[in-house]
Design a protein around this motif. Structure first.
Motif, PDB file in Angstrom:
ATOM      1  N   ALA A  57      -9.636   4.034 -12.539  1.00  0.00           N
ATOM      2  CA  ALA A  57      -8.575   2.931 -12.665  1.00  0.00           C
ATOM      3  C   ALA A  57      -7.459   3.393 -13.657  1.00  0.00           C
ATOM      4  O   ALA A  57      -6.448   2.839 -13.363  1.00  0.00           O
ATOM      5  N   VAL A  58      -7.697   4.379 -14.795  1.00  0.00           N
ATOM      6  CA  VAL A  58      -6.536   4.794 -15.449  1.00  0.00           C
ATOM      7  C   VAL A  58      -5.400   5.400 -14.412  1.00  0.00           C
ATOM      8  O   VAL A  58      -4.237   5.145 -14.368  1.00  0.00           O
ATOM      9  N   ARG A  59      -5.805   6.158 -13.327  1.00  0.00           N
ATOM     10  CA  ARG A  59      -4.949   6.747 -12.467  1.00  0.00           C
ATOM     11  C   ARG A  59      -4.145   5.692 -11.568  1.00  0.00           C
ATOM     12  O   ARG A  59      -2.943   5.628 -11.444  1.00  0.00           O
ATOM     13  N   ASP A  60      -5.018   4.717 -11.257  1.00  0.00           N
ATOM     14  CA  ASP A  60      -4.451   3.461 -10.322  1.00  0.00           C
ATOM     15  C   ASP A  60      -3.276   2.633 -11.267  1.00  0.00           C
ATOM     16  O   ASP A  60      -2.280   2.308 -10.883  1.00  0.00           O
ATOM     17  N   LEU A  61      -3.649   2.436 -12.419  1.00  0.00           N
ATOM     18  CA  LEU A  61      -2.764   1.905 -13.293  1.00  0.00           C
ATOM     19  C   LEU A  61      -1.574   2.793 -13.611  1.00  0.00           C
ATOM     20  O   LEU A  61      -0.396   1.978 -13.543  1.00  0.00           O
ATOM     21  N   LEU A  62      -1.516   3.872 -13.669  1.00  0.00           N
ATOM     22  CA  LEU A  62      -0.360   4.754 -13.741  1.00  0.00           C
ATOM     23  C   LEU A  62       0.666   4.814 -12.487  1.00  0.00           C
ATOM     24  O   LEU A  62       1.722   4.410 -12.678  1.00  0.00           O
ATOM     25  N   ALA A  63      -0.108   4.594 -11.556  1.00  0.00           N
ATOM     26  CA  ALA A  63       0.579   4.507 -10.260  1.00  0.00           C
ATOM     27  C   ALA A  63       1.289   3.345 -10.092  1.00  0.00           C
ATOM     28  O   ALA A  63       2.436   3.140  -9.636  1.00  0.00           O
ATOM     29  N   ASP A  64       0.785   2.328 -10.478  1.00  0.00           N
ATOM     30  CA  ASP A  64       1.391   0.933 -10.415  1.00  0.00           C
ATOM     31  C   ASP A  64       2.270   0.916 -11.232  1.00  0.00           C
ATOM     32  O   ASP A  64       3.399   0.031 -11.003  1.00  0.00           O
ATOM     33  N   CYS A  65       2.255   1.175 -12.524  1.00  0.00           N
ATOM     34  CA  CYS A  65       3.248   1.216 -13.476  1.00  0.00           C
ATOM     35  C   CYS A  65       4.472   2.033 -12.987  1.00  0.00           C
ATOM     36  O   CYS A  65       5.754   1.682 -13.312  1.00  0.00           O
ATOM     37  N   LEU A  66       4.340   3.250 -12.374  1.00  0.00           N
ATOM     38  CA  LEU A  66       5.077   4.011 -12.158  1.00  0.00           C
ATOM     39  C   LEU A  66       6.019   3.408 -10.951  1.00  0.00           C
ATOM     40  O   LEU A  66       7.398   3.597 -10.907  1.00  0.00           O
ATOM     41  N   HIS A  67       5.172   2.977 -10.031  1.00  0.00           N
ATOM     42  CA  HIS A  67       6.093   2.638  -8.673  1.00  0.00           C
ATOM     43  C   HIS A  67       5.635   1.125  -8.112  1.00  0.00           C
ATOM     44  O   HIS A  67       6.539   0.418  -7.691  1.00  0.00           O
ATOM     45  N   VAL A  75       0.816  -1.201   0.080  1.00  0.00           N
ATOM     46  CA  VAL A  75      -0.165  -0.155  -0.100  1.00  0.00           C
ATOM     47  C   VAL A  75       0.945   1.465   0.007  1.00  0.00           C
ATOM     48  O   VAL A  75       0.526   2.229  -0.693  1.00  0.00           O
ATOM     49  N   VAL A  76       1.871   1.290   0.684  1.00  0.00           N
ATOM     50  CA  VAL A  76       2.784   2.424   0.730  1.00  0.00           C
ATOM     51  C   VAL A  76       3.373   2.462  -0.541  1.00  0.00           C
ATOM     52  O   VAL A  76       3.522   3.783  -1.101  1.00  0.00           O
ATOM     53  N   ALA A  77       3.762   1.331  -1.261  1.00  0.00           N
ATOM     54  CA  ALA A  77       4.472   1.465  -2.606  1.00  0.00           C
ATOM     55  C   ALA A  77       3.419   2.241  -3.691  1.00  0.00           C
ATOM     56  O   ALA A  77       3.594   2.995  -4.339  1.00  0.00           O
ATOM     57  N   HIS A  78       1.999   1.650  -3.503  1.00  0.00           N
ATOM     58  CA  HIS A  78       0.911   2.291  -4.239  1.00  0.00           C
ATOM     59  C   HIS A  78       0.717   3.787  -4.023  1.00  0.00           C
ATOM     60  O   HIS A  78       0.714   4.603  -4.904  1.00  0.00           O
ATOM     61  N   GLU A  79       0.963   4.143  -2.857  1.00  0.00           N
ATOM     62  CA  GLU A  79       0.516   5.492  -2.577  1.00  0.00           C
ATOM     63  C   GLU A  79       1.821   6.360  -3.197  1.00  0.00           C
ATOM     64  O   GLU A  79       1.516   7.588  -3.615  1.00  0.00           O
ATOM     65  N   ILE A  80       2.934   5.955  -3.001  1.00  0.00           N
ATOM     66  CA  ILE A  80       4.166   6.624  -3.644  1.00  0.00           C
ATOM     67  C   ILE A  80       3.726   6.667  -5.016  1.00  0.00           C
ATOM     68  O   ILE A  80       4.110   7.846  -5.641  1.00  0.00           O
TER      69      ILE A  80
END
Length: 346
Positions: free
Chosen positions: A249-259, A212-217
C-alpha cells in the motif's frame, strides 16, 4: 489471423495450465469458483453481461482439473518463435523483441506468493516513458486463471485491456447489487449503463485504461525513488503478513502521489476521479485518511485543492516511509514485521 502462431499460443497456454495447477490451492473455495467461472467465460468467448450458471461451468471445470492433474509435475516449456528458435518462457524482452513487430505482446513474471503469471495477446499500443516501455495488450490469446490488469517486469510494463474490462464489469455488477451512494456509484452514474450496457462498459474501460497507465508510470517513478531491485527483494523475503500488505500500500500511495493523482487532476475527468477513490483498497484508506477526506471535500465543494496538496505532501512522506522500511530490512531488524508496522502507522 494468428494461424502462424498456433504453436506459440499452445505453448504459452500449456505453461499457464502448469502455473494454475500448482497454485489453484492458493485460493479459498469461494474465490476459486469465482475465478474459474470468469476464466470459463473468457475461454468460451461469453459476453460479460450474459449469465453463466454453475451447470454451465461444472463439466468444463472437471475436465480442466483433470488437465491440471496431468501437468502439475511438468516443467515450464520453452516458447517456439518463428525464425528465432526457442526461448526461455521468462525471457520477456527477447520474446517481445521478436513478437511486437508481428502485433503480439507476451509477459511472464511473478505475482503474490511468487505465483508465475503468463499471457499472450494482441498488441494495441506501445508507450515509451523514462526508459521504460509500456505495452498495452488487447485481445488475449493465452492466459492464466489469475489475470491482473497491469504488471511490471523489468523495464517493461504491461496493461491488459481485457482483464481491466472484466475488473470494471465486476465493480459495476457489485455496485448494482448494493446501489449505494459511494465513489463507485458516482463514477458509474456518469455512464449510461441502463440504455447500452456494452457501450457504457467499453467507454468506462477505455477511460480507466488511461488511469491504469498513469498508475504504472507512477510505479516506474516510485521504483526510481525506492530502488526496484531492493524493494522486490524485500517483498519476496517477507512471509504473508500484515506488514507485507502495508508495504504494498505504501508503494501504491507513493506511485499515486507521484503521478496518478496529478494526472487525474490535470485530466479533469470527474468519473475517473470517483472511480479511483472507489477502488482504493482498505489498507490505502487506513494509511491515508487525509486523502479520503480530501476526496469528500472535493465531492462536496468541487475544490480539488486538498487532493492536490495531499499528492504533493505524499510524494515526500511515502518516499521517506518506504526508504526507512528498506533500511530496517537491510539492517536485519530482529522484529522486522512489527517494526515495519509501527513505522508505517507512525
Amino acid at each position: 489471423m494468428h494461424t502462424q502462431h498456433q504453436d506459440l499460443i499452445q505453448a504459452v497456454q500449456r505453461n499457464c495450465h502448469i502455473a494454475d495447477a500448482r497454485h489453484a490451492g492458493d485460493y479459498t473455495l469461494c474465490v476459486y469458483l469465482l475465478k474459474m467461472r470468469e476464466f470459463f467465460r473468457w475461454e468460451k468467448g461469453i459476453r460479460l453481461s450474459d449469465v453463466v450458471t454453475s451447470d454451465d461451468v461444472g463439466e468444463w471445470l472437471t475436465q480442466r482439473e483433470a488437465i491440471w492433474d496431468e501437468l502439475d509435475a511438468q516443467d515450464y516449456a520453452p516458447l517456439p518463435l518463428n525464425g528465432s528458435g526457442e526461448h526461455d518462457p521468462f525471457a520477456n524482452e527477447a520474446i517481445n523483441a521478436a513478437l511486437n513487430g508481428a502485433g503480439l505482446v507476451y509477459s511472464a513474471g511473478y505475482g503474490r506468493r511468487c505465483r508465475p503469471l503468463f499471457f499472450l495477446a494482441e498488441l494495441e499500443q506501445t508507450i515509451e516513458q523514462d526508459g521504460y516501455t509500456i505495452l498495452v495488450a488487447g485481445r488475449e490469446l493465452a492466459r492464466d486463471v489469475e489475470a491482473p490488469p497491469a504488471m511490471n517486469q523489468g523495464k517493461q510494463v504491461f496493461i491488459r485491456r481485457e482483464s481491466l474490462r472484466r475488473m470494471v464489469w465486476e465493480k459495476v455488477d457489485e455496485w448494482r447489487w448494493s446501489g449505494l451512494d459511494n465513489p463507485m456509484g458516482r463514477a458509474l452514474s456518469c455512464y449510461d449503463f441502463d440504455t447500452d450496457m456494452e457501450a457504457a462498459l467499453d467507454a468506462l474501460a477505455a477511460a480507466e485504461t488511461e488511469t491504469v497507465v498513469a498508475h504504472e508510470i507512477g510505479e516506474v517513478k516510485a521504483g526510481q525513488v525506492l530502488g526496484d531491485a531492493e524493494w522486490q527483494t524485500m517483498l519476496f523475503a517477507l512471509p504473508p503478513s500484515h506488514a507485507d500488505i502495508m508495504l504494498r500500500a505504501v508503494r501504491d500511495l507513493l506511485a499515486d502521489c507521484l503521478h496518478t493523482l496529478p494526472e487525474l487532476l490535470a485530466r479533469g475527468n470527474a468519473a475517473s476521479l470517483h472511480f479511483y477513490f472507489g477502488n482504493l483498497s482498505a489498507m490505502r484508506k487506513k494509511l491515508a485518511p487525509q486523502l479520503v477526506e480530501a476526496y469528500q471535500h472535493w465531492h462536496t465543494t468541487g475544490d480539488v485543492g486538498r487532493i492536490s496538496a495531499y499528492a504533493e505532501w505524499g510524494q515526500k512522506h511515502w518516499a521517506q516511509v518506504g526508504s526507512e522500511a528498506l533500511a530496517l530490512f537491510k539492517a536485519n531488524e530482529v522484529d522486522f514485521l512489527g517494526t515495519i508496522e509501527a513505522l508505517i502507522t507512525g
